[in-house]
Design an enzyme around this catalytic site. Sequence first.
Site, PDB file in Angstrom:
ATOM      1  CG  ASN A  30      -2.195  -0.780   0.971  1.00 20.14           C
ATOM      2  OD1 ASN A  30      -3.050  -0.374   0.195  1.00 20.14           O
ATOM      3  ND2 ASN A  30      -2.309  -1.943   1.620  1.00 20.14           N
ATOM      4  CG  ASN A  81      -5.802   1.628   9.516  1.00 22.85           C
ATOM      5  OD1 ASN A  81      -4.719   1.291   9.025  1.00 22.85           O
ATOM      6  ND2 ASN A  81      -6.604   0.758  10.115  1.00 22.85           N
ATOM      7  CG  HIS A 140      -9.601  -3.040   9.009  1.00 25.94           C
ATOM      8  ND1 HIS A 140      -8.688  -3.475   9.950  1.00 25.94           N
ATOM      9  CD2 HIS A 140     -10.650  -3.896   9.069  1.00 25.94           C
ATOM     10  CE1 HIS A 140      -9.174  -4.560  10.543  1.00 25.94           C
ATOM     11  NE2 HIS A 140     -10.363  -4.830  10.031  1.00 25.94           N
TER      12      HIS A 140
END
Length: 192
Positions: free
Chosen positions: A22, A112, A114
Amino acid sequence: MKKLIGLKKTKVAVFISGTGSNLKNLIKFSNKKNSPISINLIISNTKKAKGLKYANQYNIEKKVLNFNNNKINEKKNLDFLIKKEINFICLAGFMKILSKNFIKKFKGKIVNIHPSLLPKYKGLNTHKRALKNKEKFAGCTVHYVTTKLDSGKIILQKKVKIKKKDTVNSLKKKVLKKEHQLYPAAIRKIFS
Ligand code: GRF
């Protein structure tokens, strides 16, 4: 959040603990002319994080910091980020829990990614649990980070269909592919 003024990009630190796919994807995105962010810093809690190699590859500063949260480390970490003029933090496979005070200092400026369709499957082993529960869909979520684990406001989600033959590994691969589309899209949404 913040409109782009001319070509000024928001200075971002990406926090990692592992492979960094990422991270790599966000760096590529940030290098686009019309991207609202620049990745100025790569932070890891461990020098073993494979993703740290992207610092050399893309000529970005990297730093391993201690996130065993006590007041001294916390202050050191915050001071370092402030010194580097970091305005926004992207967590990407970062396996440490940030302290309340740290999150407060960067309120609304930490996101974030997830690997589940939150609010389902917060925490670890998301794919294993989704398969066990015979879910029809898995997916990924980009959300704001608050003091409650994986519970901040959702920015964007992407779904993938779970097939009968899917395993933890195949699902992980499929979801990761979607993650690489989702994170840049979520960043665009935040800064538009
Ligand atoms: C991703 O699945 C992300 O959703 C989760 O940890 C994994 C990190 O992968 N938080 P990578 O290090 O970005 O390849």
